[in-house]
Design a protein around this motif. Structure first.
Motif, PDB file in Angstrom:
ATOM      1  N   GLY A  24       0.599  -1.531  -0.074  1.00  4.96           N
ATOM      2  CA  GLY A  24       0.235  -0.252   0.139  1.00  4.96           C
ATOM      3  C   GLY A  24       1.198   1.273  -0.104  1.00  4.96           C
ATOM      4  O   GLY A  24       1.535   1.161  -0.774  1.00  4.96           O
ATOM      5  N   LEU A  25       0.379   2.512   0.438  1.00 11.22           N
ATOM      6  CA  LEU A  25       1.258   3.196   0.957  1.00 11.22           C
ATOM      7  C   LEU A  25       2.256   3.380   1.110  1.00 11.22           C
ATOM      8  O   LEU A  25       3.285   4.243   0.730  1.00 11.22           O
ATOM      9  CB  LEU A  25      -0.026   3.914   1.676  1.00 11.22           C
ATOM     10  CG  LEU A  25       1.277   5.755   2.059  1.00 11.22           C
ATOM     11  CD1 LEU A  25       0.836   6.885   0.898  1.00 11.22           C
ATOM     12  CD2 LEU A  25       0.524   6.570   3.098  1.00 11.22           C
ATOM     13  N   LEU A  30       8.474   4.649  -1.548  1.00 11.68           N
ATOM     14  CA  LEU A  30       9.541   3.485  -1.646  1.00 11.68           C
ATOM     15  C   LEU A  30       9.650   2.957  -2.598  1.00 11.68           C
ATOM     16  O   LEU A  30      10.374   4.014  -3.023  1.00 11.68           O
ATOM     17  CB  LEU A  30       9.890   2.215  -0.810  1.00 11.68           C
ATOM     18  CG  LEU A  30      10.266   2.349   1.161  1.00 11.68           C
ATOM     19  CD1 LEU A  30       9.876   0.378   1.137  1.00 11.68           C
ATOM     20  CD2 LEU A  30      11.335   2.483   1.395  1.00 11.68           C
ATOM     21  N   ILE A  31       8.359   2.862  -3.928  1.00  6.30           N
ATOM     22  CA  ILE A  31       8.399   3.374  -5.137  1.00  6.30           C
ATOM     23  C   ILE A  31       8.920   3.953  -5.043  1.00  6.30           C
ATOM     24  O   ILE A  31       9.799   4.535  -6.701  1.00  6.30           O
ATOM     25  CB  ILE A  31       8.157   2.440  -5.565  1.00  6.30           C
ATOM     26  CG1 ILE A  31       7.707   0.738  -5.190  1.00  6.30           C
ATOM     27  CG2 ILE A  31       7.395   2.600  -7.174  1.00  6.30           C
ATOM     28  CD1 ILE A  31       6.783   0.256  -5.742  1.00  6.30           C
ATOM     29  N   GLY A  32       8.141   5.165  -4.596  1.00  2.00           N
ATOM     30  CA  GLY A  32       8.488   7.115  -5.767  1.00  2.00           C
ATOM     31  C   GLY A  32       9.526   7.103  -5.630  1.00  2.00           C
ATOM     32  O   GLY A  32      10.106   8.839  -5.813  1.00  2.00           O
ATOM     33  N   ALA A  33      10.493   6.748  -4.584  1.00  2.00           N
ATOM     34  CA  ALA A  33      11.845   7.459  -3.957  1.00  2.00           C
ATOM     35  C   ALA A  33      13.028   7.042  -5.349  1.00  2.00           C
ATOM     36  O   ALA A  33      13.932   7.136  -4.612  1.00  2.00           O
ATOM     37  CB  ALA A  33      11.777   7.184  -2.083  1.00  2.00           C
ATOM     38  N   GLY A  34      12.695   5.668  -5.625  1.00  2.00           N
ATOM     39  CA  GLY A  34      13.314   4.859  -6.019  1.00  2.00           C
ATOM     40  C   GLY A  34      14.595   4.145  -5.368  1.00  2.00           C
ATOM     41  O   GLY A  34      15.596   3.720  -5.837  1.00  2.00           O
ATOM     42  N   TYR A  39      10.643  -5.707  -6.513  1.00  2.00           N
ATOM     43  CA  TYR A  39       9.181  -5.961  -5.802  1.00  2.00           C
ATOM     44  C   TYR A  39       7.902  -7.363  -6.172  1.00  2.00           C
ATOM     45  O   TYR A  39       7.238  -7.503  -6.932  1.00  2.00           O
ATOM     46  CB  TYR A  39       8.213  -4.763  -6.136  1.00  2.00           C
ATOM     47  CG  TYR A  39       6.752  -4.061  -5.436  1.00  2.00           C
ATOM     48  CD1 TYR A  39       6.626  -5.070  -3.953  1.00  2.00           C
ATOM     49  CD2 TYR A  39       5.377  -4.261  -5.577  1.00  2.00           C
ATOM     50  CE1 TYR A  39       6.032  -5.056  -3.461  1.00  2.00           C
ATOM     51  CE2 TYR A  39       4.358  -3.957  -4.792  1.00  2.00           C
ATOM     52  CZ  TYR A  39       4.380  -4.332  -3.586  1.00  2.00           C
ATOM     53  OH  TYR A  39       3.112  -4.615  -2.998  1.00  2.00           O
ATOM     54  N   GLU A  40       7.664  -8.052  -5.400  1.00  2.00           N
ATOM     55  CA  GLU A  40       6.812  -8.903  -5.099  1.00  2.00           C
ATOM     56  C   GLU A  40       5.853  -9.544  -4.336  1.00  2.00           C
ATOM     57  O   GLU A  40       5.919  -9.196  -3.360  1.00  2.00           O
ATOM     58  CB  GLU A  40       8.020 -10.399  -5.079  1.00  2.00           C
ATOM     59  CG  GLU A  40       7.085 -11.900  -5.291  1.00  2.00           C
ATOM     60  CD  GLU A  40       7.329 -12.891  -4.681  1.00  2.00           C
ATOM     61  OE1 GLU A  40       7.684 -14.036  -3.877  1.00  2.00           O
ATOM     62  OE2 GLU A  40       9.123 -12.582  -4.582  1.00  2.00           O
ATOM     63  N   ALA A  41       4.756  -8.827  -5.415  1.00  2.00           N
ATOM     64  CA  ALA A  41       3.212  -9.177  -4.387  1.00  2.00           C
ATOM     65  C   ALA A  41       2.455  -9.522  -5.390  1.00  2.00           C
ATOM     66  O   ALA A  41       2.322  -9.854  -6.372  1.00  2.00           O
ATOM     67  CB  ALA A  41       3.179  -7.586  -3.571  1.00  2.00           C
ATOM     68  N   CYS A  42       1.215  -9.576  -4.593  1.00  2.00           N
ATOM     69  CA  CYS A  42      -0.404  -9.836  -5.761  1.00  2.00           C
ATOM     70  C   CYS A  42      -1.240  -8.625  -6.343  1.00  2.00           C
ATOM     71  O   CYS A  42      -1.764  -8.078  -7.167  1.00  2.00           O
ATOM     72  CB  CYS A  42      -1.377 -10.692  -5.102  1.00  2.00           C
ATOM     73  SG  CYS A  42      -1.884 -10.046  -3.943  1.00  2.00           S
ATOM     74  N   HIS A  43       0.351  -7.829  -5.278  1.00  2.00           N
ATOM     75  CA  HIS A  43      -1.161  -6.581  -5.711  1.00  2.00           C
ATOM     76  C   HIS A  43      -0.072  -5.424  -5.215  1.00  2.00           C
ATOM     77  O   HIS A  43       0.186  -4.782  -4.228  1.00  2.00           O
ATOM     78  CB  HIS A  43      -2.649  -5.982  -5.290  1.00  2.00           C
ATOM     79  CG  HIS A  43      -3.501  -6.203  -4.532  1.00  2.00           C
ATOM     80  ND1 HIS A  43      -2.693  -4.987  -3.653  1.00  2.00           N
ATOM     81  CD2 HIS A  43      -3.687  -7.064  -3.264  1.00  2.00           C
ATOM     82  CE1 HIS A  43      -3.637  -5.389  -2.218  1.00  2.00           C
ATOM     83  NE2 HIS A  43      -3.377  -6.831  -2.383  1.00  2.00           N
ATOM     84  N   CYS A  44      -0.216  -3.672  -5.483  1.00  2.00           N
ATOM     85  CA  CYS A  44       0.448  -2.568  -4.744  1.00  2.00           C
ATOM     86  C   CYS A  44      -1.662  -1.181  -5.327  1.00  2.00           C
ATOM     87  O   CYS A  44      -1.455  -0.955  -6.463  1.00  2.00           O
ATOM     88  CB  CYS A  44       1.105  -1.815  -5.142  1.00  2.00           C
ATOM     89  SG  CYS A  44       1.873  -0.775  -3.963  1.00  2.00           S
ATOM     90  N   ASN A  54       3.514   6.526  -7.680  1.00  2.00           N
ATOM     91  CA  ASN A  54       4.581   5.362  -7.927  1.00  2.00           C
ATOM     92  C   ASN A  54       4.574   4.050  -8.549  1.00  2.00           C
ATOM     93  O   ASN A  54       5.587   4.302  -8.847  1.00  2.00           O
ATOM     94  CB  ASN A  54       5.237   5.863  -6.737  1.00  2.00           C
ATOM     95  CG  ASN A  54       5.198   7.333  -6.268  1.00  2.00           C
ATOM     96  OD1 ASN A  54       5.284   8.212  -6.995  1.00  2.00           O
ATOM     97  ND2 ASN A  54       4.985   7.052  -5.232  1.00  2.00           N
ATOM     98  N   PHE A  55       3.710   3.184  -7.863  1.00  2.00           N
ATOM     99  CA  PHE A  55       4.051   1.635  -8.713  1.00  2.00           C
ATOM    100  C   PHE A  55       3.454   1.552  -9.692  1.00  2.00           C
ATOM    101  O   PHE A  55       4.346   1.245 -10.601  1.00  2.00           O
ATOM    102  CB  PHE A  55       3.245   1.231  -7.572  1.00  2.00           C
ATOM    103  CG  PHE A  55       2.850  -0.482  -8.251  1.00  2.00           C
ATOM    104  CD1 PHE A  55       3.728  -1.343  -8.265  1.00  2.00           C
ATOM    105  CD2 PHE A  55       1.645  -0.903  -8.300  1.00  2.00           C
ATOM    106  CE1 PHE A  55       3.303  -2.461  -8.377  1.00  2.00           C
ATOM    107  CE2 PHE A  55       1.157  -2.439  -8.893  1.00  2.00           C
ATOM    108  CZ  PHE A  55       2.382  -2.878  -9.475  1.00  2.00           C
TER     109      PHE A  55
END
Length: 70
Positions: A24-25, A30-34, A39-44, A54-55
């Protein structure tokens, strides 16, 4: 979030993030900050606020290696 902000402040890079079931947030920040390389997940998502911007942007630009674990 305090820990995540400190990681960004210190300039940590190339993280491999795994969330179960999804992120989530915190992950989107973290992704937005580079800081995230993989990333491993079923969703964001941001829940009822919609997709994590950002994702989505990182995926579209090829800046993030995504592993789907559904």
């Amino acid at each position: 979030m305090a820990l995540i902000r400190e990681m960004v402040r210190r300039g940590i890079k190339d993280l491999r993030v795994i969330t179960v079931p999804g992120g989530g947030l915190n992950v989107d920040f973290l992704i937005g900050a580079g800081t995230v390389a993989e990333y491993e997940a079923c969703h964001c998502t941001l829940g009822s606020y919609g997709q994590a911007p950002n994702f989505q942007r990182a995926l579209e630009r090829g800046l993030l290696k995504m592993k789907d674990n559904t």
